[in-house]
Design an enzyme around this catalytic site. Structure first.
Site, short mmCIF file in Angstrom:
data_model
loop_
_atom_site.label_atom_id
_atom_site.label_comp_id
_atom_site.label_asym_id
_atom_site.label_seq_id
_atom_site.Cartn_x
_atom_site.Cartn_y
_atom_site.Cartn_z
N TYR A 285 0.86 -1.20 0.00
CA TYR A 285 0.00 0.00 0.00
C TYR A 285 0.88 1.24 0.00
O TYR A 285 1.71 1.42 0.89
CB TYR A 285 -0.88 -0.03 1.24
CG TYR A 285 -2.06 0.92 1.18
CD1 TYR A 285 -3.30 0.45 0.74
CD2 TYR A 285 -1.96 2.23 1.59
CE1 TYR A 285 -4.40 1.29 0.70
CE2 TYR A 285 -3.05 3.08 1.55
CZ TYR A 285 -4.27 2.61 1.11
OH TYR A 285 -5.36 3.43 1.07
N TYR A 329 -5.57 5.18 -7.20
CA TYR A 329 -5.84 5.08 -5.77
C TYR A 329 -7.26 4.58 -5.58
O TYR A 329 -8.21 5.35 -5.59
CB TYR A 329 -5.65 6.45 -5.10
CG TYR A 329 -6.01 6.47 -3.63
CD1 TYR A 329 -5.15 5.93 -2.67
CD2 TYR A 329 -7.19 7.04 -3.19
CE1 TYR A 329 -5.47 5.95 -1.33
CE2 TYR A 329 -7.53 7.06 -1.84
CZ TYR A 329 -6.66 6.52 -0.92
OH TYR A 329 -6.98 6.54 0.41
#
Lengths: 379, 383
Positions: A285, A329
């Site tokens: 991430y 994202y």
């Protein structure tokens, strides 16, 4: 028992954009239909739905729109992007417990054209009250506090953050799905990008995107008979650390660490019988570059403070889709889809081999991870 | 190259000191001019502009292009030595730069930077880099009022915010096992006791980490600003830091502003100085600094040009900054440089409050009015 009982049988996504022009509900439906098509399943096969507490689309609205029938499992996980792999864990648990057979995990957001997470908002949360009024009011600034301490503790430099961004954009440049397809950056461009919250520059921050991703979880047994080669879930873990806050865990020592990812890592290796050295590619991430380095350390790819060397020498393929810095994202869910593609052997930047692929969820918050591998892989 | 109208002389010095309210006897005793007066000697006063002056030329051109508004933004003066009565001063000025048009709070504008050197004979005695903003005045954009983010007061932390209101930094302490914690909560995580109290901290800490926030805007704040994570009395807390660029480990001290605890370098503080800015002060100082721009003495003209009232000129602000520092550090302190940035104008009837702290490389001075920061900067001194 979690290891290798379930698999991701299908993945689906919308295009990734800056302005989808459609409702988040419609994005969710498009991604879920694509994931079911990918798996060779029908909406009527779905009996479980999981998403983020932050997702605006209720499970029942999604169920109505996709044309699902009865649901036996509905679940949500909190803490922003930290939920990404945890909602898949929810699906694993539900299938493993016999509560549901086919669980769809989804996340749909107009994060660029709608509510932008990078802005400063008032919050009624008591924890937030120790940070927002003091001016520490954006995710970038909250990460910058940790990043400054990381630089200090380990003698790293902002260039080490920059190299994470450069690597991500190099991968994204050759991924047609990526927003930054064909647009790599140099370290000098990183150095020249404007300050967001010192020591973080614009190019240390992930992009803002509109889009949706969904994945379909079912038992390995059922997945074997479906359209795609199963991406077997060898481990699915969630974790929160001692003294945990949302993005502001400053009151424990050391500050420049992600102990919650350590909690997750220990479970991942224990469940799967694997270790970091086995991992073929890591999808980490990357809302902000410093946390990629700190994750590598917590996950056991290197010692504390050494992750910059892992990035610099490229020994481990990290975020071969370009990450959230380069692809999009979608709150970590696009990373799960990438891990599935790596396992299937269908990724734009395919990493050769048949070893497991690790994927992690949002950092600085209670987080989660999955370890995926091909069916019948031998640990 | 341009000569001052008069040599350095006592009548102008006395007028200037009187207008500033500066009672420092050292200047008259030593027959020298106050350093902050340097620009006054070569002000043109009411004399008509001269052709071929590069600064005049650019000003005229920008005014013709619609950049009618003008406001000084920065002044950095260095004084090599004190000027003696009788010395003839000349000034050599050159245009350093004119920026491309930029968006500013006042409207589209261009920053004009000039560099001046003052000379006695051939000897440079002082320098100044001066920046003004030439702008196209426009009605202020109607923006949504962005209220500052306020603390979240709960039953578990009321004691802390009550403390802030009283100027105390309170740190929760378990009355059973003695553990301290911050942020506070309803129960002691170390021993489980609900018997909680607090200690009043002396407010001395060190910086554990810090950030400079640039973007995006935070409601009610103007960036960039610095926020620090501070180690204090065995706990950590987050607060805005005001001062020069900090470093990890730097000693800091708490202070309170607008209902929040903030941190500043742990260095000696100057006793604050509050000045009532009367029209007489604005006008007499403008004339004593030979600045005859109408906005400093003609209320009608100031209002017509969009101001609330007449306001202090930059030469006066510079003089007041010098007075504050020499009054506080002692009249024998020699000021060798004043570098200031101008913010909100200081109008007649404003109350101007100066605060200052003694840093290793000079005295940091901030002057605030009810509207905001009028001036901030660093004064270099020899003691």
């Amino acid at each position: 028992m979690i290891a290798r009982t379930t698999a991701i049988a299908g993945i689906g996504a919308t295009e990734f954009s800056k302005d989808s022009g459609r409702s988040e509900l419609r994005l969710a439906v498009e991604a879920i239909r694509a994931a079911l098509d990918d798996a060779g399943l029908r909406p009527s096969d779905v009996d479980g739905l999981c998403t983020f507490t932050m997702d605006s689309n209720s499970e029942i609205a999604v169920a109505r729109e996709i044309g699902a029938g009865d649901l036996t499992f509905l679940s949500r996980i909190g803490y922003g992007g930290g939920a990404a792999c945890a909602i898949v864990q929810q699906a694993v648990l539900a299938v493993g417990a016999g509560i549901a057979d086919v669980v769809v995990c989804y996340r749909a957001l107009n994060e660029r054209s709608g509510r932008r997470f990078g802005q400063a908002f008032a919050s009624p949360d008591a924890d937030a009250g120790w940070h927002l009024p003091m001016g520490l009011a954006t995710p970038a600034a909250q990460v910058a506090m940790v990043a400054r301490r990381y630089l200090h503790d380990f003698g790293a430099s902002p260039d080490d953050f920059g190299r994470v961004a450069v690597a991500a954009r190099r991968w994204a440049a050759t991924n047609p799905r990526a927003w930054f397809h064909g647009r790599p950056i140099t370290l000098d461009e990183h150095r020249a990008s404007r300050w967001i919250a010192e020591p973080l520059r614009l190019l240390d921050c992930c992009q803002e995107s509109d889009g949706a991703v969904a994945v379909v979880v079912t038992s390995v047994e059922r997945a074997r008979d479906l359209a795609r080669a199963p991406a077997v879930i060898a481990a699915a873990a969630q974790g929160s650390g001692t003294g945990q806050y949302v993005m502001t865990s400053y009151y424990r020592s050391p500050v420049a660490a992600l102990p919650e990812m350590g909690v997750v890592a220990r479970q991942v290796w224990a469940q799967s019988g694997r270790r970091a050295a086995d991992v073929r590619a890591a999808v980490l991430y990357d809302h902000f570059t410093p946390y990629v380095l700190m994750q590598l350390e917590e996950l056991g790819f290197c010692d504390r403070g050494e992750a910059r060397h892992v990035i610099a020498d490229g020994r481990l393929p990290v975020n071969p889709h370009g990450g959230q810095l380069g692809e999009a994202y979608i709150h970590g869910m696009n990373g799960i889809a990438e891990a599935v593609r790596q396992v299937r052997g269908t990724a734009a930047n395919q990493v050769p081999g048949d070893g497991p692929v690790l994927v992690t969820a949002g950092t600085g918050v209670p987080t989660s991870a999955l370890l995926l591998e091909p069916v019948d892989a031998q640990p | 190259m341009r000569a001052g109208r008069d040599p350095v002389n006592l009548p102008m010095i006395r007028n200037w000191l009187e207008a500033m309210g500066d009672t420092n006897p050292v200047y008259e005793r030593d027959q020298v001019a106050p350093p902050a007066m340097i620009q006054v000697w070569t002000m043109r006063g009411l004399a008509p502009p001269i052709a071929g002056d590069p600064l005049g030329d650019i000003s005229e051109k920008l005014e013709r292009d619609g950049y009618a508004g003008v406001v000084a933004t920065d002044s950095a003066q260095t004084y090599h030595r004190l000027l003696k009565i009788g010395e003839e001063i000349t000034v050599r000025s050159r245009l350093e730069s004119v920026t491309d048009p930029k968006r500013t709070a006042l409207g589209e504008g261009r920053f004009v930077t000039t560099v001046s050197t003052w000379l006695v004979g051939g000897e440079p005695v002082g320098e100044m880099t001066f920046r003004i903003l030439r702008y196209r005045p426009e009605a202020p954009v109607e923006t949504e009022k962005t209220a500052k983010l306020r603390p979240v007061v709960t039953a578990d932390n009321t004691f802390f915010w009550d403390g802030v209101a009283e100027g105390q930094l309170r740190i929760q302490r378990c009355q059973e096992c003695g553990s301290r914690r911050h942020p506070p909560g309803p129960v002691c995580p170390a021993c489980g006791s609900f018997r909680l109290g607090y200690d009043v901290s002396a407010g001395a800490g060190t910086i554990h980490s810090w950030v400079v926030h640039h973007h995006p805007p935070v409601p009610g704040r103007r960036g960039p600003f610095t926020v620090a994570l501070v180690d204090v009395d065995g706990v950590r807390m987050v607060g805005e830091y005001r001062g020069p660029r900090p470093g990890i480990g730097d000693p800091v001290r708490v202070f309170f502003d607008d209902g929040l605890p903030l941190w500043r370098p742990d260095v000696p503080q100057l006793e604050p100085w509050t000045l009532e800015v009367t029209p007489t002060l604005v006008v007499s100082t403008a004339l004593a600094t030979r600045d005859h721009q109408n906005v400093h003495h003609d209320r009608d003209a100031a209002v017509r040009l969009g101001s609330r009232d007449i306001f202090l000129n930059i030469l006066t602000t510079t003089g007041l900054v010098q007075r504050f520092v020499t009054d506080r550090l002692g009249h024998t302190t020699t000021v060798t440089g004043i570098r200031i940035r101008l913010g909100a104008p200081c109008h007649a009837y404003d109350t101007l409050t100066f605060t200052g702290q003694v840093l290793p490389d000079g005295v940091e001075v901030i002057g605030r009015t009810a509207t905001g920061t009028h001036v901030s900067g660093i004064v270099a001194v020899q003691r």
